[in-house]
Design a protein around this motif. Structure first.
Motif, PDB file in Angstrom:
ATOM      1  N   UNK A 110       0.833  -1.200   0.000  1.00 34.34           N
ATOM      2  CA  UNK A 110       0.000   0.000   0.000  1.00 34.34           C
ATOM      3  C   UNK A 110       0.876   1.262   0.000  1.00 34.34           C
ATOM      4  N   UNK A 111       0.574   2.276  -0.804  1.00 34.27           N
ATOM      5  CA  UNK A 111      -0.644   2.482  -1.608  1.00 34.27           C
ATOM      6  C   UNK A 111      -0.532   1.981  -3.042  1.00 34.27           C
ATOM      7  N   UNK A 112       0.496   1.169  -3.326  1.00 30.36           N
ATOM      8  CA  UNK A 112       0.676   0.684  -4.691  1.00 30.36           C
ATOM      9  C   UNK A 112       0.075  -0.711  -4.842  1.00 30.36           C
ATOM     10  N   UNK A 113      -0.428  -0.983  -6.042  1.00 31.38           N
ATOM     11  CA  UNK A 113      -0.967  -2.300  -6.365  1.00 31.38           C
ATOM     12  C   UNK A 113      -0.005  -3.031  -7.291  1.00 31.38           C
ATOM     13  N   UNK A 114       0.065  -4.360  -7.205  1.00 36.51           N
ATOM     14  CA  UNK A 114       0.868  -5.104  -8.177  1.00 36.51           C
ATOM     15  C   UNK A 114       0.419  -4.763  -9.594  1.00 36.51           C
ATOM     16  N   UNK A 115       1.355  -4.767 -10.535  1.00 38.52           N
ATOM     17  CA  UNK A 115       1.050  -4.341 -11.893  1.00 38.52           C
ATOM     18  C   UNK A 115      -0.131  -5.059 -12.511  1.00 38.52           C
ATOM     19  N   UNK A 116      -0.202  -6.393 -12.309  1.00 41.09           N
ATOM     20  CA  UNK A 116      -1.301  -7.157 -12.920  1.00 41.09           C
ATOM     21  C   UNK A 116      -2.643  -6.774 -12.321  1.00 41.09           C
ATOM     22  N   UNK A 117      -2.676  -6.543 -11.001  1.00 38.26           N
ATOM     23  CA  UNK A 117      -3.917  -6.150 -10.336  1.00 38.26           C
ATOM     24  C   UNK A 117      -4.333  -4.754 -10.778  1.00 38.26           C
ATOM     25  N   UNK A 118      -3.360  -3.853 -10.864  1.00 42.22           N
ATOM     26  CA  UNK A 118      -3.655  -2.479 -11.257  1.00 42.22           C
ATOM     27  C   UNK A 118      -4.192  -2.426 -12.691  1.00 42.22           C
ATOM     28  N   UNK A 119      -3.612  -3.237 -13.584  1.00 42.95           N
ATOM     29  CA  UNK A 119      -4.076  -3.256 -14.975  1.00 42.95           C
ATOM     30  C   UNK A 119      -5.488  -3.810 -15.080  1.00 42.95           C
ATOM     31  N   UNK A 120      -5.751  -4.897 -14.356  1.00 37.68           N
ATOM     32  CA  UNK A 120      -7.101  -5.467 -14.372  1.00 37.68           C
ATOM     33  C   UNK A 120      -8.116  -4.484 -13.800  1.00 37.68           C
ATOM     34  N   UNK A 121      -7.715  -3.771 -12.752  1.00 42.68           N
ATOM     35  CA  UNK A 121      -8.591  -2.763 -12.150  1.00 42.68           C
ATOM     36  C   UNK A 121      -8.946  -1.689 -13.174  1.00 42.68           C
ATOM     37  N   UNK A 122      -7.951  -1.228 -13.914  1.00 52.91           N
ATOM     38  CA  UNK A 122      -8.169  -0.188 -14.908  1.00 52.91           C
ATOM     39  C   UNK A 122      -9.115  -0.668 -16.005  1.00 52.91           C
ATOM     40  N   UNK A 123      -8.864  -1.850 -16.541  1.00 52.64           N
ATOM     41  CA  UNK A 123      -9.681  -2.367 -17.645  1.00 52.64           C
ATOM     42  C   UNK A 123     -11.125  -2.572 -17.212  1.00 52.64           C
ATOM     43  N   UNK A 124     -11.316  -3.154 -16.030  1.00 58.82           N
ATOM     44  CA  UNK A 124     -12.678  -3.413 -15.566  1.00 58.82           C
ATOM     45  C   UNK A 124     -13.413  -2.110 -15.259  1.00 58.82           C
ATOM     46  N   UNK A 125     -12.699  -1.130 -14.708  1.00 63.84           N
ATOM     47  CA  UNK A 125     -13.320   0.165 -14.420  1.00 63.84           C
ATOM     48  C   UNK A 125     -13.754   0.860 -15.705  1.00 63.84           C
ATOM     49  N   UNK A 126     -12.911   0.811 -16.725  1.00 60.24           N
ATOM     50  CA  UNK A 126     -13.264   1.441 -17.995  1.00 60.24           C
ATOM     51  C   UNK A 126     -14.500   0.776 -18.607  1.00 60.24           C
ATOM     52  N   UNK A 127     -14.625  -0.528 -18.422  1.00 66.84           N
ATOM     53  CA  UNK A 127     -15.794  -1.232 -18.942  1.00 66.84           C
ATOM     54  C   UNK A 127     -17.053  -0.794 -18.200  1.00 66.84           C
ATOM     55  N   UNK A 128     -16.959  -0.670 -16.880  1.00 64.04           N
ATOM     56  CA  UNK A 128     -18.123  -0.263 -16.092  1.00 64.04           C
ATOM     57  C   UNK A 128     -18.506   1.192 -16.343  1.00 64.04           C
ATOM     58  N   UNK A 129     -17.501   2.044 -16.466  1.00 67.80           N
ATOM     59  CA  UNK A 129     -17.750   3.469 -16.654  1.00 67.80           C
ATOM     60  C   UNK A 129     -18.058   3.825 -18.098  1.00 67.80           C
ATOM     61  N   UNK A 130     -17.654   2.936 -19.026  1.00 63.75           N
ATOM     62  CA  UNK A 130     -17.733   3.245 -20.451  1.00 63.75           C
ATOM     63  C   UNK A 130     -16.992   4.550 -20.754  1.00 63.75           C
ATOM     64  N   UNK A 131     -15.817   4.669 -20.147  1.00 64.60           N
ATOM     65  CA  UNK A 131     -15.006   5.881 -20.289  1.00 64.60           C
ATOM     66  C   UNK A 131     -13.538   5.499 -20.134  1.00 64.60           C
ATOM     67  N   UNK A 132     -12.683   6.042 -20.981  1.00 62.17           N
ATOM     68  CA  UNK A 132     -11.257   5.739 -20.897  1.00 62.17           C
ATOM     69  C   UNK A 132     -10.596   6.549 -19.793  1.00 62.17           C
ATOM     70  N   UNK A 133      -9.845   5.860 -18.936  1.00 64.43           N
ATOM     71  CA  UNK A 133      -9.109   6.525 -17.855  1.00 64.43           C
ATOM     72  C   UNK A 133      -7.638   6.714 -18.221  1.00 64.43           C
ATOM     73  N   UNK A 134      -7.256   6.400 -19.450  1.00 61.02           N
ATOM     74  CA  UNK A 134      -5.866   6.565 -19.870  1.00 61.02           C
ATOM     75  C   UNK A 134      -5.534   8.061 -19.892  1.00 61.02           C
ATOM     76  N   UNK A 135      -4.448   8.401 -19.244  1.00 64.45           N
ATOM     77  CA  UNK A 135      -4.033   9.795 -19.191  1.00 64.45           C
ATOM     78  C   UNK A 135      -4.814  10.633 -18.189  1.00 64.45           C
ATOM     79  N   UNK A 136      -5.689   9.996 -17.412  1.00 63.32           N
ATOM     80  CA  UNK A 136      -6.511  10.717 -16.421  1.00 63.32           C
ATOM     81  C   UNK A 136      -5.955  10.390 -15.027  1.00 63.32           C
TER      82      UNK A 136
END
Length: 301
Positions: A256-282
């Motif tokens: 903490x406060x960092x997540x393992x790379x694989x977990x962080x990537x999965x978190x990002x992809x799943x969040x973008x799917x739920x939000x229907x919004x790209x978080x890249x660069x945000x």
């Protein structure tokens, strides 16, 4: 001679009794209705239906009324297998870490539907779905739970599933989706099944609606708030925890406060799917996403 006659009479009585029992058993079998099940490879379904109705295989570009479509498939099976009863519909799809998406949760809650999840790799390709289909088909056929299987799919890897079910006496009927060009089902699969039918554009059209570009592509006015993103992070954490368990959660805390790379990537992809919004660069929204994820895990510790 008299003893021999008695023996023959006894043998005749036993044969008559055996025949009577066999007749009763056959009568009971005749009264038992046949049973069928529907097996849907959702990866094939979304790709083929998307291409046919919406002109794209990108799931983000269209909405599928899965409940309405499943009802239509059940009605179609009821017509085809007129003297048979439905066991259930099996819906096979992929999900990261095999955690249900919101859409998959809705489908799983439908009556007479069983959702079975394989994994998704980094390229959003399904892994393990074909083996799940084979396992279920073979098991149900082996235990005489079904006499007929309607399989909506097209991958050549399903040939082994078909052969396994047929080996136990079940009949496998391949259902397909009209292809705008060429075929979308492997020929070896077509060769192995007991029957094959294709559903056309008119069958699927009522259940597919194309989204507007604003609905699935980032737009300035559609930017979610930090609180919205934080909430999504907490939602994903709840699913992650339900899938992985408390031991896996404890293993994350030292970083903490960092997540393992694989977990962080999965978190990002799943969040973008739920939000229907790209978080890249945000950067601010990605921090809010991680904050929501961590806050939920800490609340459960």
């Amino acid at each position: 001679m008299e003893v021999m006659n008695d023996d023959l009479a006894g043998l005749g009585a036993r044969i008559a009794r055996t025949n009577e029992l066999l007749e009763r058993m056959l009568a009971e079998v005749a009264k038992t209705p046949s049973t069928h099940a529907i097996f849907v490879d959702a990866g094939y379904l979304y790709a083929a239906v998307g291409r046919l109705v919406a002109g794209t295989e990108d799931r983000r570009a269209f909405d599928l009324d899965a409940e309405g479509l499943i009802d239509a498939l059940i009605d179609k099976a009821r017509t085809i297998f007129a003297d048979s009863r439905l066991l259930r519909v099996y819906w096979y799809d992929g999900a990261r870490r095999r955690i249900h998406t919101a859409e998959q949760q809705v489908i799983a809650e439908l009556p007479d539907v069983k959702v079975r999840l394989g994994n998704l790799n980094a390229n959003n390709q399904q892994k393990g779905v074909d083996s799940l289909i084979r396992t279920d088909l073979e098991s149900l056929a082996r235990h005489r739970a079904i006499s007929d299987a309607a399989l909506l799919g097209g991958d050549e890897d399903l040939v082994s599933a078909v052969e396994a079910a047929q080996g136990y006496g079940a009949r496998v009927h391949l259902w397909g989706i009209e292809a705008p060009e060429g075929r979308n089902q492997a020929e070896p699969l077509l060769w192995e099944v007991d029957s094959q039918r294709t559903f056309d554009l008119q069958f699927f059209k009522p259940y597919v609606s194309r989204r507007t570009a604003a609905a699935f592509e980032p737009a300035g006015g559609a930017r979610p708030s930090r609180e919205d993103v934080r909430f999504v992070g907490a939602q994903i954490a709840a699913r992650w925890l339900a899938s992985r368990g408390r031991d896996a959660m404890v293993e994350l805390f030292p970083g903490h406060p960092y997540l393992p790379g694989s977990v962080d990537q999965d978190l990002l992809v799943e969040a973008e799917e739920l939000l229907q919004y790209s978080l890249r660069g945000q950067a601010d929204l990605r921090r809010a996403l991680r904050d929501g994820f961590w806050e939920h895990l800490q609340s459960q510790y």
